[in-house]
Design an enzyme around this catalytic site. Sequence first.
Site, mmCIF file in Angstrom:
data_model
loop_
_atom_site.group_PDB
_atom_site.id
_atom_site.type_symbol
_atom_site.label_atom_id
_atom_site.label_comp_id
_atom_site.label_asym_id
_atom_site.label_seq_id
_atom_site.Cartn_x
_atom_site.Cartn_y
_atom_site.Cartn_z
ATOM 1 N N ASN A 9 23.312 27.612 -29.651
ATOM 2 C CA ASN A 9 23.158 28.094 -28.308
ATOM 3 C C ASN A 9 21.700 28.819 -28.176
ATOM 4 O O ASN A 9 21.341 29.762 -28.732
ATOM 5 C CB ASN A 9 24.163 28.998 -27.753
ATOM 6 C CG ASN A 9 24.215 29.243 -26.337
ATOM 7 O OD1 ASN A 9 22.999 29.686 -26.005
ATOM 8 N ND2 ASN A 9 25.408 29.638 -25.926
ATOM 9 N N PRO A 10 20.611 28.287 -27.584
ATOM 10 C CA PRO A 10 19.384 28.521 -27.382
ATOM 11 C C PRO A 10 19.343 30.058 -26.797
ATOM 12 O O PRO A 10 18.554 30.882 -26.983
ATOM 13 C CB PRO A 10 18.690 27.699 -26.877
ATOM 14 C CG PRO A 10 19.499 26.738 -26.010
ATOM 15 C CD PRO A 10 20.972 26.752 -26.655
ATOM 16 N N HIS A 11 20.406 30.161 -25.821
ATOM 17 C CA HIS A 11 20.214 31.637 -24.955
ATOM 18 C C HIS A 11 20.758 32.740 -25.727
ATOM 19 O O HIS A 11 20.328 33.776 -25.876
ATOM 20 C CB HIS A 11 21.250 31.390 -24.017
ATOM 21 C CG HIS A 11 20.976 30.480 -22.971
ATOM 22 N ND1 HIS A 11 20.161 30.434 -21.873
ATOM 23 C CD2 HIS A 11 21.623 29.119 -22.727
ATOM 24 C CE1 HIS A 11 20.137 29.272 -21.132
ATOM 25 N NE2 HIS A 11 20.776 28.537 -21.698
ATOM 26 N N ASP A 68 31.030 34.365 -31.985
ATOM 27 C CA ASP A 68 31.684 33.631 -30.769
ATOM 28 C C ASP A 68 31.919 34.529 -29.716
ATOM 29 O O ASP A 68 32.022 35.855 -29.756
ATOM 30 C CB ASP A 68 32.888 33.383 -31.338
ATOM 31 C CG ASP A 68 33.503 31.970 -30.305
ATOM 32 O OD1 ASP A 68 32.765 30.938 -30.630
ATOM 33 O OD2 ASP A 68 34.531 32.064 -29.568
ATOM 34 N N PHE A 149 22.941 33.087 -18.718
ATOM 35 C CA PHE A 149 23.375 31.764 -18.928
ATOM 36 C C PHE A 149 25.068 31.911 -18.872
ATOM 37 O O PHE A 149 25.336 33.027 -18.481
ATOM 38 C CB PHE A 149 23.059 31.370 -20.079
ATOM 39 C CG PHE A 149 23.926 32.220 -21.480
ATOM 40 C CD1 PHE A 149 23.289 33.122 -22.000
ATOM 41 C CD2 PHE A 149 24.927 31.479 -22.148
ATOM 42 C CE1 PHE A 149 23.893 33.909 -22.870
ATOM 43 C CE2 PHE A 149 25.588 32.144 -23.198
ATOM 44 C CZ PHE A 149 25.066 33.515 -23.588
ATOM 45 N N GLY A 150 25.649 30.929 -18.928
ATOM 46 C CA GLY A 150 27.197 30.904 -18.981
ATOM 47 C C GLY A 150 27.591 31.534 -17.615
ATOM 48 O O GLY A 150 27.195 31.181 -16.377
ATOM 49 N N ASP A 152 27.173 34.678 -16.276
ATOM 50 C CA ASP A 152 26.259 35.687 -15.995
ATOM 51 C C ASP A 152 26.394 35.737 -14.518
ATOM 52 O O ASP A 152 26.254 37.066 -14.125
ATOM 53 C CB ASP A 152 25.132 35.528 -16.621
ATOM 54 C CG ASP A 152 25.003 36.263 -18.284
ATOM 55 O OD1 ASP A 152 25.611 36.628 -18.472
ATOM 56 O OD2 ASP A 152 23.954 35.721 -18.735
ATOM 57 N N LYS A 172 19.908 43.117 -19.493
ATOM 58 C CA LYS A 172 21.154 42.660 -19.846
ATOM 59 C C LYS A 172 21.369 43.175 -21.167
ATOM 60 O O LYS A 172 22.567 43.670 -21.690
ATOM 61 C CB LYS A 172 21.342 41.123 -19.970
ATOM 62 C CG LYS A 172 22.434 40.484 -20.390
ATOM 63 C CD LYS A 172 22.514 39.053 -20.406
ATOM 64 C CE LYS A 172 24.041 38.714 -20.917
ATOM 65 N NZ LYS A 172 24.089 37.143 -21.262
ATOM 66 N N HIS A 177 27.736 42.852 -24.274
ATOM 67 C CA HIS A 177 28.843 42.771 -25.385
ATOM 68 C C HIS A 177 28.056 42.377 -26.455
ATOM 69 O O HIS A 177 28.216 43.149 -27.723
ATOM 70 C CB HIS A 177 29.840 41.486 -24.987
ATOM 71 C CG HIS A 177 28.978 40.353 -24.339
ATOM 72 N ND1 HIS A 177 28.330 40.554 -23.105
ATOM 73 C CD2 HIS A 177 29.007 39.338 -24.791
ATOM 74 C CE1 HIS A 177 27.849 39.190 -23.158
ATOM 75 N NE2 HIS A 177 28.443 38.559 -23.589
HETATM 76 P P1 ITT Z 1 27.673 28.390 -30.575
HETATM 77 O O1 ITT Z 1 26.887 27.229 -31.058
HETATM 78 O O2 ITT Z 1 27.111 29.649 -30.989
HETATM 79 O O3 ITT Z 1 29.004 28.118 -30.594
HETATM 80 P P2 ITT Z 1 28.370 27.939 -27.771
HETATM 81 O O4 ITT Z 1 27.599 27.953 -26.549
HETATM 82 O O5 ITT Z 1 29.266 26.983 -28.341
HETATM 83 O O6 ITT Z 1 27.356 28.340 -28.840
HETATM 84 P P3 ITT Z 1 30.540 30.075 -27.594
HETATM 85 O O7 ITT Z 1 31.620 29.069 -28.389
HETATM 86 O O8 ITT Z 1 30.513 31.435 -28.054
HETATM 87 O O9 ITT Z 1 29.293 29.518 -27.629
HETATM 88 O O10 ITT Z 1 31.086 29.729 -26.256
HETATM 89 C C1 ITT Z 1 31.007 30.932 -25.377
HETATM 90 C C2 ITT Z 1 30.971 30.506 -23.767
HETATM 91 O O11 ITT Z 1 31.138 31.717 -23.328
HETATM 92 C C3 ITT Z 1 29.405 30.154 -23.592
HETATM 93 O O12 ITT Z 1 29.271 28.757 -23.483
HETATM 94 C C4 ITT Z 1 29.199 30.790 -22.262
HETATM 95 O O13 ITT Z 1 29.743 29.839 -21.277
HETATM 96 C C5 ITT Z 1 30.228 32.065 -22.155
HETATM 97 N N1 ITT Z 1 29.345 33.155 -22.730
HETATM 98 C C6 ITT Z 1 29.151 33.716 -23.891
HETATM 99 N N2 ITT Z 1 28.418 34.718 -23.956
HETATM 100 C C7 ITT Z 1 27.924 34.802 -22.702
HETATM 101 C C8 ITT Z 1 27.136 35.798 -22.020
HETATM 102 O O14 ITT Z 1 26.227 36.611 -22.424
HETATM 103 N N3 ITT Z 1 26.972 35.467 -20.822
HETATM 104 C C9 ITT Z 1 27.582 34.548 -19.799
HETATM 105 N N4 ITT Z 1 28.511 33.807 -20.762
HETATM 106 C C10 ITT Z 1 28.447 33.852 -21.869
#
Ligand code: ITT
Length: 197
Positions: A9-11, A68, A149-150, A152, A172, A177
Site C-alpha cells: 500500500n503506497p499510502h 494491518d 486514503f481509504g 479518511d 494526520k 492510529h
Molecule cells: P497491505 O499491503 O499493507 O496489506 P492493504 O491496503 O491491503 O495493504 P490492509 O489490509 O491493512 O491494507 O487494509 C486496510 C484497509 O483499511 C485499507 O485498504 C483502507 O481501506 C483502510 N485503512 C487502513 N488504514 C487507513 C487509514 O489510515 N485511513 C483510511 N483508511 C484506512
Amino acid sequence: MKLCFASRNPHKHREIAHILGDAFQLLTLDEIGCREELPETASTIAGNAICKARYVWQRYGMACFAEDSGLEVDALNGAPGVHSAHYAGIPPDTKANIERLLKELQGISNRKAQFRTVIALILPHGELHTFTGTVSGWITPVPRGEQGFGYDPIFQPEGHHLTFAQMSLQEKNQVSHRRRALDAFLNFLHNHPCIRR
Ligand code: ITT
C-alpha cells in the site's frame, strides 16, 4: 541490519516513511524481490499483520514488519474491522466501501468508531513482537476532503473538526492510529541496537 516493510500500500509507505524519517534503513517488498501477494488469511487485524510479516521472514529470511489496519464502527459491532479493505467486495474499491458504510449507518445516531493498526515485527531469529495503535472518532454523514486514503473522508478524530482527508499528512500523522502504533514500535526498536542503522 536492514528491515523490510512488508506492504504493497503506497499510502502506508508514505505515512510510515514520513514518521520514521531516516532513523532506520527500510527495504520495500520489490527491493527484496518479493512480487507476489502477501497472505491475509487470519480473522483478526493482529492475525493478518502477523501473517504478512511471517510470510516475508520465512520466504526471504529478512527481519521485517507488516501492519494491518481497519475501521471499527461501534453501531456495527466492530465492522468492517478486519474486512475494511474488501467491505464492498473484491477487488477493493474505496468509493464503494465508503458508500456501503454510510448506507449501513443510515438512520443510526451512534456514529462512534475507531481506527486500529497492529504492527507485527519479526526479528532476524524469528522473535515476534506486536504493537497496537488506535484513534477514536466519528463517522461523518457525508465524505469531506481529498487527502489520505481509504475511509479518511468519513472519519473525524475526536477533538478535531476536520476529517483525516481534510488534514495534511503532517496533521494526520500527529494523531493517527498508525502514528500511535509506530511510536510503540519505534520505542522498542531504539532499544534494540541490532536493528539500528
Ligand atoms: P497491505 O499491503 O499493507 O496489506 P492493504 O491496503 O491491503 O495493504 P490492509 O489490509 O491493512 O491494507 O487494509 C486496510 C484497509 O483499511 C485499507 O485498504 C483502507 O481501506 C483502510 N485503512 C487502513 N488504514 C487507513 C487509514 O489510515 N485511513 C483510511 N483508511 C484506512
